[in-house]
Design a protein around this motif. Structure first.
Motif, short mmCIF file in Angstrom:
data_model
loop_
_atom_site.label_atom_id
_atom_site.label_comp_id
_atom_site.label_asym_id
_atom_site.label_seq_id
_atom_site.Cartn_x
_atom_site.Cartn_y
_atom_site.Cartn_z
N VAL A 125 0.86 -1.18 0.00
CA VAL A 125 0.00 0.00 0.00
C VAL A 125 0.90 1.23 0.00
O VAL A 125 1.75 1.38 0.89
CB VAL A 125 -0.93 0.01 1.23
CG1 VAL A 125 -1.74 1.31 1.26
CG2 VAL A 125 -1.86 -1.19 1.21
N PHE A 126 0.72 2.10 -1.00
CA PHE A 126 1.53 3.30 -1.13
C PHE A 126 0.73 4.52 -0.68
O PHE A 126 -0.41 4.71 -1.10
CB PHE A 126 1.99 3.50 -2.58
CG PHE A 126 2.79 2.35 -3.12
CD1 PHE A 126 4.11 2.17 -2.72
CD2 PHE A 126 2.23 1.45 -4.01
CE1 PHE A 126 4.85 1.10 -3.21
CE2 PHE A 126 2.97 0.39 -4.50
CZ PHE A 126 4.28 0.21 -4.11
N ASN A 127 1.34 5.33 0.18
CA ASN A 127 0.67 6.51 0.71
C ASN A 127 1.54 7.74 0.57
O ASN A 127 2.75 7.65 0.37
CB ASN A 127 0.33 6.33 2.20
CG ASN A 127 -0.56 5.13 2.46
OD1 ASN A 127 -0.19 4.22 3.19
ND2 ASN A 127 -1.74 5.13 1.86
N ARG A 139 7.21 -2.98 8.58
CA ARG A 139 7.31 -4.43 8.46
C ARG A 139 5.98 -4.99 8.00
O ARG A 139 4.93 -4.40 8.28
CB ARG A 139 7.74 -5.04 9.81
CG ARG A 139 9.14 -4.63 10.25
CD ARG A 139 9.51 -5.25 11.59
NE ARG A 139 10.88 -4.89 11.98
CZ ARG A 139 11.19 -3.79 12.66
NH1 ARG A 139 10.23 -2.95 13.03
NH2 ARG A 139 12.45 -3.53 12.96
N PRO A 140 5.99 -6.11 7.30
CA PRO A 140 4.73 -6.66 6.78
C PRO A 140 3.75 -6.97 7.90
O PRO A 140 4.11 -7.61 8.90
CB PRO A 140 5.17 -7.92 6.04
CG PRO A 140 6.52 -8.26 6.59
CD PRO A 140 7.14 -6.97 6.96
N LEU A 141 2.50 -6.52 7.71
CA LEU A 141 1.50 -6.61 8.77
C LEU A 141 0.27 -7.39 8.32
O LEU A 141 -0.17 -7.27 7.16
CB LEU A 141 1.06 -5.21 9.21
CG LEU A 141 2.15 -4.31 9.81
CD1 LEU A 141 1.63 -2.90 10.02
CD2 LEU A 141 2.66 -4.91 11.13
N THR A 197 1.03 -7.29 4.52
CA THR A 197 0.96 -6.12 3.65
C THR A 197 2.08 -5.16 4.03
O THR A 197 2.27 -4.85 5.21
CB THR A 197 -0.40 -5.42 3.78
OG1 THR A 197 -1.43 -6.30 3.32
CG2 THR A 197 -0.43 -4.14 2.96
N HIS A 198 2.80 -4.67 3.03
CA HIS A 198 3.88 -3.73 3.24
C HIS A 198 3.34 -2.31 3.04
O HIS A 198 2.99 -1.92 1.92
CB HIS A 198 5.03 -3.99 2.26
CG HIS A 198 5.62 -5.36 2.39
ND1 HIS A 198 6.78 -5.61 3.09
CD2 HIS A 198 5.21 -6.57 1.92
CE1 HIS A 198 7.06 -6.89 3.05
NE2 HIS A 198 6.12 -7.51 2.34
N TYR A 199 3.25 -1.54 4.12
CA TYR A 199 2.78 -0.16 4.06
C TYR A 199 3.97 0.76 3.84
O TYR A 199 4.91 0.78 4.64
CB TYR A 199 2.04 0.21 5.34
CG TYR A 199 0.70 -0.50 5.49
CD1 TYR A 199 -0.46 0.08 5.01
CD2 TYR A 199 0.64 -1.76 6.09
CE1 TYR A 199 -1.69 -0.58 5.14
CE2 TYR A 199 -0.59 -2.43 6.22
CZ TYR A 199 -1.74 -1.82 5.74
OH TYR A 199 -2.95 -2.46 5.85
#
Length: 596
Positions: free
Chosen positions: A505-507, A517-519, A531-533
């Motif tokens: 997810v790109f913000n 860290r992947p959540l 998911t990598h934020y």
């Protein structure tokens, strides 16, 4: 009994023909159902977007009904033997409709005499494969029984279709956006400028080109919108999209009404291109007297063929955001990103500081005129766009253009709008992003439904991405920013990202680089399950302080871009820091790679 079966079968076929497949570019659900969204639908309440190929549902051939149907040579009746080169007599249709019974003919076919006779397909000769069926190359040889041998023939690849390409109108909520088919009229300043690229339909076979003419008034506007596209750098053998050549799977050439702020905007879509192919193009206009005014020659590349096996897909895209009025710095960041040869750029919002100020948009378009014409820019709204008319008028996106989806190769992209009335803690973000085009609070759930549909329909794709402005996870010392003020998104969209195993997810919004860290459900897990934020808000705006706390893996306040490469079932990501004043590469901020 046969009549009853035929009736039942006909009813089943009629029912099947009512089903449509969704296209590759998918839209949100918020406007009227009739919106022609994108193979890209990004329309409203229903899929207002484009629909995919429905195909023809043909009825199976019925030998004995007296009608020669697909797969039959004949269906009853007789044929003069002379038509078969076998002298006098008549040949009867075989009981299985597969050919003619030539036993009653005066002459009989003799396989091997070098003469094609009777029911022989060949007799010692050869033939170009493309003359014998759906083949693109090769030579067919003759078998010993005088039938064709197609073993050396190369099957032709069926042309990729998107029947909605060339039909999209964009957002139609305001008269300012209701374009018309181009007319052969040149205004008082018809020189095209500010070229930019985007997609509204299947990215492998189409491209949208948008440009501006700085006409002085509605009575002296340039109404002509003509796009020429060629595989050749000298523009020879071009195809032309115009008011005289447009339609589904051809293209469209439309002009927006004149506006004293952004002047005259021209939008042209070309369809039916070849996947993964470089094309050159020129946009401009033609007057009633034949006078032509065109811009420079630019080029673009179409996306990979979606029909390839997933392991064969390879492309790079760039993620960035938040230039917020620093046009020169944005231009330098884009030039740095172009060295990655990206297929497209996903931009996380806040191009300008005030979306209602047209001078800021013009400054940005002027600064980026050496990059925007060469790579599709697929943006989302930031609060500084201020839900402005200017944004919707000058970007040509799928469906209603608020939120939309893209399917590129083996990856799915959800481009989201996190601005609506009441958004954010105590509704503060909804106030910050308020403007003429702001959506009501239903936008939050509408996009939950949209994402669930998009990701479910393409659950077989190994890679899933989302871009929106406000970060769900972000650590900063700035008390007005950070993930904690966006808990409304975490409680709704975060659950969607978890349930569909969204890859990244790109913000934007928080002006720095930061990868978490992947959540999954708030817990740190491995790269594949989580998911990598990624906050990528360093395209030029003034930087904020960062905190290396919580689930942060890597962070730095820096001008930068993020490049992601998909190579089949492998993915790699890198963040590149640039000098804020020169745009020179400072170094690599972060890297990540893993496989599925």
């Amino acid at each position: 009994m046969k009549k009853i079966l035929i009736i039942l079968f006909t009813l089943l076929i009629a029912t099947a023909c009512d089903v449509q497949d969704s296209g590759d570019l998918l839209g949100g659900n918020n406007q009227d159902k009739g919106n022609t969204g994108n193979t890209g639908n990004t329309g409203d309440t229903g899929d207002t977007g484009d629909t995919g190929n429905t195909g023809d549902t043909g009825q199976a051939a019925e030998c004995g009904n007296g009608i020669v149907e697909e797969g039959e040579v004949c269906d009853g009746g007789v044929k003069p033997c002379s038509d078969l080169g076998l002298g006098e007599g008549d040949a009867d249709c075989l009981a299985d409709c597969s050919g003619w019974d030539t036993s009653s003919c005066e002459l009989q076919a003799e396989c091997g005499n070098g003469i094609v006779e009777g029911t022989e397909e060949c007799d010692g000769n050869t033939e170009q494969c493309e003359n014998l069926g759906n083949f693109s190359d090769g030579i067919a040889t003759c078998n010993d029984d005088c039938t064709w041998n197609f073993s050396e023939c190369e099957s032709a690849v069926e042309t990729l279709q998107d029947p909605t390409c060339g039909t999209h109108l964009g957002n139609q909520e305001r008269n300012e956006f209701k374009s018309f088919v181009e007319e052969r009229v040149l205004g008082d300043n018809p020189q095209p400028q500010y070229f930019r690229l985007s997609w509204r339909s299947e990215p492998a076979i189409s491209m949208v080109v948008t440009w501006t003419t700085k006409d002085s008034s509605a009575t002296s506007m340039t109404k002509s919108t003509v796009l020429r596209v060629s595989r050749n750098s000298d523009m020879s053998d071009y195809i032309e999209i115009s008011g005289e050549n447009n339609g589904p799977m051809i293209g469209s050439a439309r002009t927006l009404p004149y506006n004293s702020a952004w002047k005259t905007v021209h939008v042209a879509e070309v369809c039916g291109l070849e996947p993964d192919t470089k094309y050159y193009y020129q946009g401009g206009g033609i007057g009633a007297d034949g006078t032509e005014v065109f811009g420079e020659i630019y080029h673009f590349r179409t996306a990979p063929d979606p029909r390839l096996p997933y392991e064969d897909h390879k492309f790079t895209f760039v993620a960035m955001g938040d230039s917020r009025g620093a046009a020169a710095r944005l231009a330098r960041t884009l030039r740095g990103a172009m060295t990655e040869d990206p297929l497209f750029v996903t931009f996380g919002g806040d191009f300008v500081d005030d979306g209602t100020n047209q001078n800021q948009w013009d400054e940005m378009f002027e600064a980026t005129k050496d990059t925007f014409p060469y790579v599709p820019i697929m943006p989302v709204h930031g609060n500084h766009e201020k839900s402005s008319l200017n944004y919707f008028a000058q970007f040509s996106l799928p469906g209603h253009e608020r939120w939309y989806g893209m399917v590129i190769g083996n990856a799915v992209f959800a481009q989201l709008d996190d601005c609506w009335r009441g958004a954010g803690m105590a509704g503060a973000y909804g106030i910050a992003c308020n403007g003429t085009m702001i959506h009501d609070s239903s936008a939050e759930q509408l996009q939950v439904d949209f994402m669930n549909k998009l990701f479910t329909e393409h659950a077989d794709k190994p890679w899933r991405f989302a871009t929106h402005h406000r970060p769900i996870h972000s650590e900063t010392t700035d008390l007005t920013h950070g993930g904690w003020v966006n808990r409304d998104l975490g409680n709704s969209w975060g659950k969607v990202f978890d349930s569909h195993n969204v890859t990244m997810v790109f913000n934007g919004h928080d002006h720095f680089y930061q990868r978490h860290r992947p959540l999954l459900n708030g817990n740190v897990v491995d790269n594949i399950k989580g998911t990598h934020y990624i906050v990528t808000a360093g395209a030029g705006a003034t930087l904020y302080d960062v905190r290396d706390t919580g689930t942060v893996a890597v962070t730095k306040a820096a001008i930068h871009y993020v490049a992601v490469t998909i190579d089949g079932y492998n993915i790699s990501m890198k963040s590149i820091e640039l000098n804020r004043d020169t745009g020179d590469v400072v170094g690599t901020l972060d890297t990540l790679s893993f496989s599925k």
